[in-house]
Design a protein around this motif. Structure first.
Motif: not given
Ligand SMILES: Cc1cc2nc3c(=O)[nH]c(=O)nc-3n(C[C@H](O)[C@H](O)[C@H](O)COP(=O)(O)O)c2cc1C
Length: 291
Positions: A194, A234, A236, A240, A259-260
């Motif tokens: 994250a 990536w 999100s 989020t 985001g992750w």
């Protein structure tokens, strides 16, 4: 430019020598090696001719005859017709591509990695370990950062923590599942990072610049992982920065979750495809203009 960078690096190497905890001989050698590599990159490497020709141009044009951008003010004035802002649009010259570039984005390994990077939506279970992640973070910590405020951090999410993320996303969306059911979205990779943007109050650095730095760290992370052979995507979405998700990531009020990064090995079938196909890049002209 090379000189400026060199002097900064030199200072850092010197400073660390005076620290109380003694640096090992290895660290000293590593520092020397880094300096040599930086010197070679700027003076003798692929960027060399570019840096040298800039330096030569600089030497030919007296400083006083140049404006801030290195342009000759007399030339600029001649190009500008008399009048106010209304005439400025009419003088827009557009980029000048008449001199071909000496930059080779296929031969240069860094530029090649930049131009061939792509997101891998389905990754295999193997992941970089935390020490690998630390090295990746070390490499991307060079991200452009006004006043070196370091307004970003990554949080590692593995194993059951992915279920906790799924639960937080469900809570945010008001989804109630049957016992034993789980939100599978965070399970699409064994490892998620994250990205938190964490701006601080600063007289000279507005908040948006600090978010830009954090986003830059995200893009560099993708590139670094790609270059190290890992797949990443990536992700999100609207949930989020909802309260349950922010709470899980222990965000302060001023922070933003960006985001992750879903990380794993590039599947073999995908590797095969990558060797034979190249995705066409968008036309670069659309991203470049003059005032
Ligand atoms: C901040 C950010 C958030 C994103 N969120 C998502 C997402 O939630 N879902 C998705 O499919 N793609 C998302 N993307 C896009 C993918 O990461 C990826 O860039 C896109 O699929 C294009 O692939 P490419 O990177 O190979 O060009 C996001 C990208 C960024 C920069």
């Amino acid at each position: 430019m090379g000189e400026l960078m060199g002097s900064r690096k030199k200072d850092r190497c010197k400073k660390s020598k005076h620290k109380k905890h003694k640096r090992s001989g290895d660290a000293g050698e590593a520092c020397e090696a880094t300096k040599d590599r930086a010197r070679a990159h700027f003076l003798d490497g692929n960027t060399g001719p570019w840096a040298k020709s800039l330096a030569a141009q600089d030497a030919q044009t007296p400083r006083s005859a140049q404006n801030e951008n290195g342009a000759d003010p007399a030339e600029d004035a001649a190009a500008l017709p008399q009048g106010g802002t209304a005439t400025i649009t009419a003088t827009r010259r557009g980029p000048d591509y008449s001199v071909p570039s000496s930059i080779d984005i296929v031969a240069d390994p860094v530029l090649h990695a930049l131009s061939t990077r792509r997101s891998i939506s389905k990754v295999d279970p193997q992941t970089p370990n935390d020490s690998d992640l630390l090295e990746i973070i070390r490499s991307i910590s060079s991200v452009a950062d006004h006043k070196a405020l370091r307004p970003w951090r990554f949080l590692i999410i593995r194993g059951d923590d992915r279920h906790r993320l799924g639960d937080a996303l469900d809570e945010a969306a008001g989804v109630v599942r049957k016992p034993g059911e789980t939100n599978t979205k965070p399970l699409r990779a064994e490892l998620l990072l994250a990205l938190v943007s964490s701006p601080v109050k600063h007289d000279k650095v507005p908040e948006w610049e600090q978010h830009a730095t954090a986003a830059g760290a995200g893009h560099l992370l993708e590139l670094a992982l790609w270059q190290a052979g890992w797949g990443v995507m990536w992700r999100s979405g609207n949930l989020t920065n909802t309260e349950p998700v922010r709470r899980l990531h222990r965000l302060d009020d001023h922070e933003l979750l960006m985001g992750w990064f879903y990380i794993g090995a590039v599947p073999e079938r995908y590797r095969q495809r990558l060797t034979t196909s190249t995705r066409p890049l968008p036309k670069p002209e659309q991203f470049l203009d003059t005032l």
